[in-house]
Design a protein around this motif. Structure first.
Motif, PDB file in Angstrom:
ATOM      1  N   GLU A   1      92.801  26.616  84.974  1.00  7.27           N
ATOM      2  CA  GLU A   1      92.301  27.964  85.254  1.00  7.27           C
ATOM      3  C   GLU A   1      93.038  28.988  84.397  1.00  7.27           C
ATOM      4  O   GLU A   1      92.441  29.912  83.856  1.00  7.27           O
ATOM      5  CB  GLU A   1      92.468  28.303  86.740  1.00  7.27           C
ATOM      6  CG  GLU A   1      91.479  27.591  87.658  1.00  7.27           C
ATOM      7  CD  GLU A   1      91.930  26.196  88.034  1.00  7.27           C
ATOM      8  OE1 GLU A   1      93.140  25.905  87.859  1.00  7.27           O
ATOM      9  OE2 GLU A   1      91.092  25.395  88.481  1.00  7.27           O
TER      10      GLU A   1
ATOM     11  N   ARG B   1      91.822  28.733  80.829  1.00  2.00           N
ATOM     12  CA  ARG B   1      90.469  29.264  80.650  1.00  2.00           C
ATOM     13  C   ARG B   1      90.421  30.779  80.860  1.00  2.00           C
ATOM     14  O   ARG B   1      89.448  31.423  80.449  1.00  2.00           O
ATOM     15  CB  ARG B   1      89.503  28.568  81.613  1.00  2.00           C
ATOM     16  CG  ARG B   1      89.264  27.118  81.247  1.00  2.00           C
ATOM     17  CD  ARG B   1      88.502  26.411  82.341  1.00  2.00           C
ATOM     18  NE  ARG B   1      88.474  24.969  82.125  1.00  2.00           N
ATOM     19  CZ  ARG B   1      88.172  24.098  83.068  1.00  2.00           C
ATOM     20  NH1 ARG B   1      87.887  24.520  84.293  1.00  2.00           N
ATOM     21  NH2 ARG B   1      88.166  22.811  82.815  1.00  2.00           N
ATOM     22  N   THR B   2      91.416  31.325  81.525  1.00  2.00           N
ATOM     23  CA  THR B   2      91.478  32.772  81.644  1.00  2.00           C
ATOM     24  C   THR B   2      91.841  33.399  80.299  1.00  2.00           C
ATOM     25  O   THR B   2      91.460  34.521  79.993  1.00  2.00           O
ATOM     26  CB  THR B   2      92.523  33.164  82.706  1.00  2.00           C
ATOM     27  OG1 THR B   2      92.264  32.423  83.889  1.00  2.00           O
ATOM     28  CG2 THR B   2      92.458  34.640  83.027  1.00  2.00           C
ATOM     29  N   ARG B   3      92.568  32.641  79.489  1.00  2.00           N
ATOM     30  CA  ARG B   3      92.977  33.153  78.184  1.00  2.00           C
ATOM     31  C   ARG B   3      91.965  32.811  77.091  1.00  2.00           C
ATOM     32  O   ARG B   3      91.955  33.422  76.043  1.00  2.00           O
ATOM     33  CB  ARG B   3      94.346  32.563  77.804  1.00  2.00           C
ATOM     34  CG  ARG B   3      95.388  32.708  78.878  1.00  2.00           C
ATOM     35  CD  ARG B   3      96.130  34.015  78.761  1.00  2.00           C
ATOM     36  NE  ARG B   3      96.990  34.050  77.580  1.00  2.00           N
ATOM     37  CZ  ARG B   3      97.166  35.138  76.844  1.00  2.00           C
ATOM     38  NH1 ARG B   3      96.526  36.246  77.143  1.00  2.00           N
ATOM     39  NH2 ARG B   3      97.953  35.098  75.805  1.00  2.00           N
ATOM     40  N   VAL B   4      91.153  31.803  77.364  1.00  2.00           N
ATOM     41  CA  VAL B   4      90.234  31.308  76.343  1.00  2.00           C
ATOM     42  C   VAL B   4      88.805  31.399  76.881  1.00  2.00           C
ATOM     43  O   VAL B   4      88.454  30.705  77.821  1.00  2.00           O
ATOM     44  CB  VAL B   4      90.565  29.846  75.989  1.00  2.00           C
ATOM     45  CG1 VAL B   4      89.592  29.330  74.947  1.00  2.00           C
ATOM     46  CG2 VAL B   4      91.988  29.715  75.510  1.00  2.00           C
ATOM     47  N   GLY B   5      88.017  32.273  76.317  1.00  2.00           N
ATOM     48  CA  GLY B   5      86.651  32.447  76.805  1.00  2.00           C
ATOM     49  C   GLY B   5      85.707  31.446  76.163  1.00  2.00           C
ATOM     50  O   GLY B   5      86.013  30.863  75.124  1.00  2.00           O
TER      51      GLY B   5
ATOM     52  N   PRO C   1      89.798  37.819  76.574  1.00  2.83           N
ATOM     53  CA  PRO C   1      90.454  36.570  76.224  1.00  2.83           C
ATOM     54  C   PRO C   1      91.121  36.677  74.854  1.00  2.83           C
ATOM     55  O   PRO C   1      90.895  37.643  74.119  1.00  2.83           O
ATOM     56  CB  PRO C   1      89.309  35.569  76.192  1.00  2.83           C
ATOM     57  CG  PRO C   1      88.123  36.370  75.821  1.00  2.83           C
ATOM     58  CD  PRO C   1      88.335  37.716  76.421  1.00  2.83           C
TER      59      PRO C   1
END
Lengths: 303, 276, 315
Positions: free
Chosen positions: B106, B109-113, B191
């Motif tokens: 999580e 994925r918060t940093r990588v869109g 992101p």
């Protein structure tokens, strides 16, 4: 379709066009005859439904009066009313709807979103389809033993509600599973891609999309619970009740129970009272089904 | 294709060279080291080494089934949604191995869109689509959400088209608009990197052009990795290009170098349309 | 990280970090699957509850009544003042009579309707007929029972003067009508699943629709159709209210269809509406009968799932 022209240059023909043509007429007749037979068979099914409705309406409409809804059960047909049964059925729904939907949707979420392929989960799946085939009267025996006696709930709304909830549980699970499965994988992925957790994805994306399907299926299942009689009889739900329940631990009666009692009575007048009761029951079901259809139509095809 | 595969076996030993330095190299965002991935027994990615740099558009090209989609989905570990996936090697995102047990998916994925092949907005209003990311991460302030929504929609160059109907269902938009909504949705959590998995494959040419222009703008602020099976698209929008074949990186270089003077015969065969 | 625009508020990533409820999220992610698993367990517990209840009380019953006389006994006289007899065979005979009539009524009509819907009907016709079949399936059995007793039986009596008020024929026919929608819709599903390419292949060679239906579609959909019939039979076996209202309460071990009968289900209802004291053989007998009924339906359901698995179509 007819083969009439002789093909040039073919020396030997295995198929004689003339006999094919001759036979063709016969085959076409057979086709037409069976087509009508199949159609008539379908009509028979519809006809039965028509007769059934006509009979019940013509017998029962006369007894449908305001008093019929205001009176309790009575030994005199003219004074017999459906008040206790109608209110009892509503109470029953008030227990069955939350309990069965909580269990059904929870199970469906587990099976569709969490369950991995292993023995335990295969067992749960297999068990659900088997449970769906168990006769309702057997669920009544379960309710009698566990809820009425072991948990000492007596023939209360709660005991009947739990029994009915378990009875329709498989139907709700399957409906909810289908609705959840219909949510496209790629919106789940979109949610995960934003860093959402699984539970966030389920609560915020999957369930909102699946809820119309779940509701439709659940309402249809609930309408089955409204019409079920056998488990109530086995549990020992009484018929003659001259008060309205005030809580879920009270004893009660329900529409199908009341109808069953009237139908069994030998006086001809009671058959008409039973018909009137059936009209109320069917109207109740029709109302629930229309809500289900409404939900289905309103939210159909969103992807 | 079969013959090519055989040739690959022998030549793959030479790991693809890092792009030659032409300018002061930007810092590496994603560093893939000896990545292998299996779907069950199928070896889908083989010894991938790929350093991806900040504020560049890195295109990944190759024929269908070459592993390019698998690779981009590995970068935010979406690939693990498929049962029976195994990996070896490491992918360093800003120096941290994303397969590290302590690194939550999580958080990554918060940093990588991510933007997907098919536009996949949620069946919610446009506003709720964009606000989804911030909300799940605990931002509740309505004013801040409003700001984020507007800024993200502007960032995805679709604000003017939708500003008057933020409360309508995102599914009422055209496919191209939906895809830009999806890009805006990814932008909403600001992101660091945006992964795009064939983002225009389901779009018409005009919508495709709009998305391509958008990618060019976004590169100012984001590092973008884009998978495409459209070689012209890669040539148009990317700074670096990696050519994948049968789960291997055949060549990774500046885009103009790849398209004008590829080092590997197979790259040349592919970009000149001899297969794929 | 570079922020797209300069502004007074913190970047979204900073806001997210500040909101940071990761611990709570992680806890939820761990607890939820456990809770859901427990909920899913309720359905398994239900089955266990049913089986355990039936076995437990049936064993108690067999302490009072010898098991062999139950299985092989041809007399079911539980209320007899002299010597109560608990031979299950008459109840099974009653159940089988009803089921037999129901299947004879439902299979041809249900299958014909399925063929019509799947092979002949226009979209409009299908759109009208299918919901009506659904309604037919949704009619409560108590309503069917009332219909059997007050309409079908009198009508049959004009044809067969010997027919008693309570008999096997009338409820059997009505149970048949009740399971028609089940056979029709499940069989139609199976037939609709047959790929159109197979139909087109036959039609292109000049086959009529009837030939396609009988020689191509029916064989291809056979397993689904068989399974639907077996499932419908299982429903007929377990049907309670129709037989309770219109079948009567006379257990008899013969092949008589015009006199009053009693099925397993009707016996359970009869005892439940009466006042059999808790702990008497009669009380326990409903569990023994229920268990027998359960075994019958279980066997049917097992058979249906075997058929679907064994003959899963290969297209």
């Amino acid at each position: 379709m007819r083969i009439t022209e002789q093909q040039p240059g073919v020396s030997k023909r295995y198929i004689d066009p003339d006999s094919v043509t001759k036979r063709m007429d016969g085959r076409k007749v057979i086709n037409t005859v069976f087509r009508s037979l199949f159609f008539m068979a379908t009509l028979v099914a519809l006809l039965v439904l028509g007769i059934l409705f006509y009979r019940i309406l013509s017998q029962g409409l006369g007894f449908l009066s305001a008093e019929f809804f205001q009176n309790f059960a009575s030994r005199i047909p003219e004074k017999a009313g459906i008040k206790a049964a109608l209110v009892g059925s509503l109470w029953l729904m008030a227990v069955v709807a939350p309990v069965s939907m909580f269990l059904g949707i929870g199970t469906a979420i587990y099976l569709e979103e969490y369950a991995k392929k292993n023995r335990i989960n295969d067992l749960i799946r297999m068990n659900i389809s088997n449970l769906a085939g168990v006769p309702s009267v057997v669920f009544g025996l379960l309710g009698l033993t566990i809820f009425v006696r072991a948990l000492a709930l007596g023939n209360s709304i709660l005991a009947a509600g739990f029994t009915m909830s378990l009875l329709i549980l498989p139907v709700i699970i399957v409906a909810a599973q289908e609705a959840i499965r219909a949510v496209p994988q790629d919106v789940r992925e979109a949610s995960y891609g934003m860093g959402a957790t699984k539970w966030q994805t389920i609560v915020r994306v999957v369930l909102p999309s699946a809820i119309p399907g779940i509701l439709t299926g659940s309402i249809l299942a609930l309408s089955r619970a409204v019409g079920e009689t056998a488990p109530l009889i086995v549990i020992g739900v009484p018929v003659i009740i001259h008060f309205l329940p005030t809580g879920v631990t009270d004893t009660f009666t329900a529409l199908p129970m009341q109808i069953y009692d009237w139908a069994k009575r030998p006086q001809a007048d009671f058959q008409q009272v039973a018909s009137a009761g059936i009209i109320v029951l069917m109207a109740f079901l029709l109302f629930m089904n229309s809500i289900a259809v409404l939900i289905r139509n309103k939210f159909q095809k969103r992807y | 294709m079969v013959q090519l595969m055989n040739r690959t076996e022998t030549e793959a030993v030479v790991s693809p060279p890092e792009a030659p330095v032409r300018e002061a190299a930007k810092p590496v965002v994603y560093d893939t080291k000896q990545l292998n991935l299996w779907y069950g027994s199928h070896h889908a990615l083989k010894n991938i080494d790929l350093p991806i740099r900040e504020n560049e558009v890195t295109a990944i090209i190759g024929p269908s089934g070459c592993g390019k989609s698998t690779y981009i989905k590995t970068l935010n570990r979406m690939v693990e949604l498929v049962d029976g996936v195994r990996t070896s090697g490491e992918i360093l995102y800003r120096g941290r191995n994303i397969f590290d047990a302590k690194y939550s998916v999580e958080e990554l994925r918060t940093r990588v869109g991510m933007v997907f092949q098919k536009p996949n907005p949620f069946p919610k209003s446009i506003y709720d689509n964009i606000a989804y990311g911030p909300r799940i991460h605990g931002i509740k302030n309505k004013k801040i959400l409003d700001e984020i929504v507007e800024q993200s929609l502007r960032g995805a160059a679709i604000w003017d088209e939708v500003k008057d109907r933020l409360n309508t269902n995102a599914y009422s938009l055209s496919g191209g608009q939906q895809q830009r909504i999806c890009i805006a949705r990814a932008l909403a959590i600001e992101p660091d990197v945006i992964l795009m998995d064939e983002p225009t494959s389901a779009l018409d040419p005009i919508s495709t052009l709009k998305v391509e222009e958008l990618v060019q703008e976004l590169k100012e602020n984001y590092s973008i990795i884009i998978v495409t099976h459209n070689m012209q698209q890669a040539a148009r929008i990317s700074d670096k290009t990696a050519f994948f074949l049968n789960g291997e990186v055949i060549e990774f270089d500046h885009t103009d170098k790849i398209f004008q003077n590829p080092a590997d015969q197979r790259t040349e065969d592919y970009i000149s349309g001899r297969f794929g | 990280m570079v922020n797209p625009t300069t502004r007074e508020r913190a970047s979204v990533q900073e806001l997210i970090a500040k909101a940071g409820n990761n611990k709570r999220k992680k806890a939820i992610e761990k607890i939820i699957p456990v809770i859901l698993f427990l909920i899913a367990g309720v359905s398994v517990l239900t089955t266990i509850g049913i089986v355990a209840t039936l076995i437990f009380e049936t064993v108690t019953f067999f302490r009072q009544v010898p098991i062999l006389s139950f299985i092989f006994g041809t007399e079911w006289l539980p209320f007899s003042n002299k010597e109560a007899k608990f031979g299950i065979l008459p109840l099974i005979a009653g159940t089988l009579k009803i089921t037999l009539i129901a299947v004879i009524v439902a299979v041809p009509i249900g299958l014909a309707a399925a063929i019509y819907l799947s092979e002949y009907a226009s979209d409009t016709a299908r759109r009208i007929i299918k919901p009506v079949l659904e309604v037919l399936a949704g009619v409560p059995t108590i309503v069917y029972g009332f219909f059997a007793l007050t309409f079908v039986t009198p009508v049959l009596q004009t044809i067969i003067p010997d027919l008693k008020i309570f008999n096997a024929l009338s409820p059997g026919i009505v149970v048949g009508f009740m399971i028609i929608p089940m056979i029709a819709s499940l069989s139609e599903d199976a037939m609709s699943a047959v790929p159109n390419a197979m139909r087109e292949g036959a039609l292109a060679m000049g086959a009529t629709k009837f030939e396609v239906a009988i020689k191509v579609v029916l064989p291809a959909a056979l397993s689904g159709i068989l399974a639907s019939v077996v499932l419908a039979t299982s429903r007929a076996i377990g049907e309670t209210m129709i037989v309770s209202l219109a079948g009567g309460s006379t257990p008899r071990f013969d092949a008589n269809f015009t006199d009053s009968v009693q099925t397993m289900t009707a016996y359970i209802v009869q005892v439940s509406t009466g006042d059999a004291g808790y702990g008497t053989p009669i009380y326990y007998s409903i569990y023994a009968v229920g268990f027998t009924l359960f075994l019958f339906t279980l066997l049917m359901n097992f058979l249906a799932s075997r058929i679907t698995k064994r003959f899963r179509e290969a297209y």
